[in-house]
Design an enzyme around this catalytic site. Structure first.
Site: not given
Length: 146
Positions: A78, A118, A122, A130
């Site tokens: 990410c 946040h 997942d 996460r």
């Protein structure tokens, strides 16, 4: 980050703080204030801890609250530092976030109320979560060597 001008910073005090945004704006660097108090974000893949593997503890850069241990950090794609669990259940709090047309869960420092990032469902075992955090609101303290 230099905490000499922040009378609220403590790595041992877990008392909930009630400090106005106006007061935080006087104390915090502008970019930390933008993310922590205005719910901003920093660019992916260009932040201090997204690809960092040091062993130690991550604290709230605003107030010093212990948030995550490095053994709960994992490599995610990410672009922000990701953790599968906080250091204590009561170190963070959660709020629904419906901004930008998305349904997300905001993660907030339980001591000072600052926006951290946040949490998503997942992540890896054992939690499947996460915690996608902004590096600029984290402060890393390495473990002491024996």
């Amino acid at each position: 980050m230099d905490h000499r001008h922040n009378p609220y910073y403590s790595r041992t005090d877990t008392t909930t703080l009630h400090v106005s945004d106006a007061e935080w704006k006087k104390i915090l660097p502008p970019e930390v204030y933008r993310v922590a108090r205005e719910k901003g974000t920093e660019p992916p893949f260009h932040n201090q801890f997204w690809n960092f593997n040091g062993k130690g503890t991550y604290y709230c850069a605003v107030c010093g609250n212990a948030l995550f241990r490095s053994d709960a950090k994992f490599a995610s794609s990410c672009g922000w530092p990701s953790f599968f669990e906080p250091i204590r259940k009561n170190s963070v709090i959660y709020k629904p976030d419906h901004s930008f047309g998305m349904e997300r869960t905001e993660v907030i420092c339980a001591r000072c109320g600052s926006h951290l990032g946040h949490v998503f469902e997942d992540g890896p075992p054992p939690t499947g979560l996460r915690y996608c955090m902004n590096s600029i609101v984290l402060e890393f303290v390495p473990d002491s060597k024996p």
